[in-house]
Design an enzyme around this catalytic site. Structure first.
Site, PDB file in Angstrom:
ATOM      1  NE  ARG A 148      -3.616  -1.966   3.069  1.00  0.00           N
ATOM      2  CZ  ARG A 148      -2.871  -3.397   3.466  1.00  0.00           C
ATOM      3  NH1 ARG A 148      -2.119  -3.017   4.049  1.00  0.00           N
ATOM      4  NH2 ARG A 148      -4.247  -4.337   3.958  1.00  0.00           N
ATOM      5  CE  LYS A 172      -6.305  -0.701   4.673  1.00  0.00           C
ATOM      6  NZ  LYS A 172      -7.612  -1.376   4.468  1.00  0.00           N
ATOM      7  CG  HIS A 244      -4.866   0.296  -3.710  1.00  0.00           C
ATOM      8  ND1 HIS A 244      -4.031   0.288  -2.622  1.00  0.00           N
ATOM      9  CD2 HIS A 244      -6.081  -0.894  -3.373  1.00  0.00           C
ATOM     10  CE1 HIS A 244      -4.635  -0.340  -2.058  1.00  0.00           C
ATOM     11  NE2 HIS A 244      -5.537  -1.010  -2.849  1.00  0.00           N
ATOM     12  NE  ARG A 247      -2.587  -3.394  -1.286  1.00  0.00           N
ATOM     13  CZ  ARG A 247      -2.039  -4.955  -0.256  1.00  0.00           C
ATOM     14  NH1 ARG A 247      -1.142  -5.174  -0.581  1.00  0.00           N
ATOM     15  NH2 ARG A 247      -2.760  -5.357   0.579  1.00  0.00           N
ATOM     16  CG  HIS A 270      -5.966  -8.229   1.031  1.00  0.00           C
ATOM     17  ND1 HIS A 270      -6.688  -9.324  -0.046  1.00  0.00           N
ATOM     18  CD2 HIS A 270      -4.805  -7.682   1.391  1.00  0.00           C
ATOM     19  CE1 HIS A 270      -6.232  -8.110  -1.002  1.00  0.00           C
ATOM     20  NE2 HIS A 270      -5.813  -7.439   0.345  1.00  0.00           N
ATOM     21  CE1 TYR A 279      -5.949  -7.237  -7.199  1.00  0.00           C
ATOM     22  CE2 TYR A 279      -5.839  -8.584  -4.704  1.00  0.00           C
ATOM     23  CZ  TYR A 279      -5.926  -7.964  -5.743  1.00  0.00           C
ATOM     24  OH  TYR A 279      -5.829  -6.680  -4.948  1.00  0.00           O
TER      25      TYR A 279
END
Length: 298
Positions: A148, A172, A244, A247, A270, A279
């Protein structure tokens, strides 16, 4: 209790107890300030302890004219979180927005770049300029490690474990993970460190930060966006891209070439596999290959 006081308490809760990133906290704050502004504009003096579902529904209706379904859903989710906090802290007995349904949102499919387009963007970098080697290392790291933009600009020298073939990434909620890094990406980072970064007058607060601007300070998110937008314009790329996008391309190309979905999940950081499964839409040819290769009735 006023909106201002409770908003301040809520933001502290999100930061200290929930451990959310500053960007996520800022988004929650912005959405709640929209509600506060709406109440002030319409001379509604109710406090957060007594505001009703009808009043909140009117607010959602008012913003629906300017926000798409996805943004409306985000606002509703943020409000639910705020009022759940008030219930948890015994400020009120119920969540007035608990039963309010969010508009249906289709899953947004990420834009991606082909390998050719990524190479074209990198080749368009002017290496004769001071920041050229840095920009090449940035794009190679975004694509090579699937970071990110916030993870990229906060990457530190002490996070680089090149001998082991990993970098430590803070994602995150300040959660850390180790992401594998290939020799190709290492080569360009080392080149940048040797021929650009080592010649900068580095600000004392950023001596451990990897990617720096010409003043020896940490790059901003906006600067990374600008670098990529300018390169896209330079090669006349007919796509709207951002950091992004690299990514997304990282994950998509790994999947297309046979990488395990759970391995991609770990590299991207994730929490849920369902986030990574987005994806799967990008290239379904491997699904046909799987059934043709392994199904007993093939």
């Amino acid at each position: 209790m006023t909106w201002t006081n409770l908003l301040k308490d809520y933001l502290s809760y999100l930061k200290i107890e929930r451990g959310l990133s500053q960007n996520t906290i800022d988004s929650y704050q912005l959405d709640l300030k929209k509600l506060i502004l709406y109440l002030e504009t319409n001379h509604i003096t109710t406090s957060p302890l007594y505001i009703t579902k009808d009043e909140l529904t009117q607010f959602i209706y008012s913003i629906s004219k300017e926000l798409n379904a996805r943004s409306q859903s985000r606002v509703i989710s943020g409000l639910k979180g705020f009022f759940n906090f008030l219930v948890f802290e015994d400020y009120r007995a119920d969540n007035p927005i608990e039963t309010l349904e969010s508009p249906k949102v289709g899953r947004k499919l990420p834009d991606t770049l082909s390998e050719v387009e990524i190479n074209q963007l990198i080749e368009a970098i002017d290496l004769s300029k001071q920041e050229g080697e840095r920009n090449r290392a940035i794009l190679e790291t975004l694509y090579g490690c699937g970071l990110r933009v916030s993870e990229l600009i906060n990457l530190k020298l002490s996070d680089l474990f090149f001998k082991e073939g990993f970098i430590r990434v803070t994602g995150k909620g300040d959660k850390q993970r180790f992401v594998p890094i290939i020799d190709h990406t290492i080569k360009y980072i080392e080149f940048y460190k040797t021929y650009t970064r080592n010649h900068l007058k580095i600000h004392e607060d950023y001596t451990d930060v990897l990617f720096l601007n010409r003043r020896g300070k940490k790059l901003t998110r906006a600067m990374i966006f600008t670098i990529i937008k300018q390169l896209a314009t330079k090669i006349s790329l007919d796509k709207t891209i951002s950091p992004h996008t690299f990514r997304h391309s990282f994950a998509t190309h790994l999947l297309e070439n046979g990488a395990d979905l759970r391995a991609i999940q770990q590299m991207l950081g994730h929490e849920s596999i369902t986030t990574t499964e987005i994806y799967m839409h990008m290239d379904r040819t491997h699904l046909h290959e799987a059934i043709n290769s392994f199904h007993p009735r093939r």
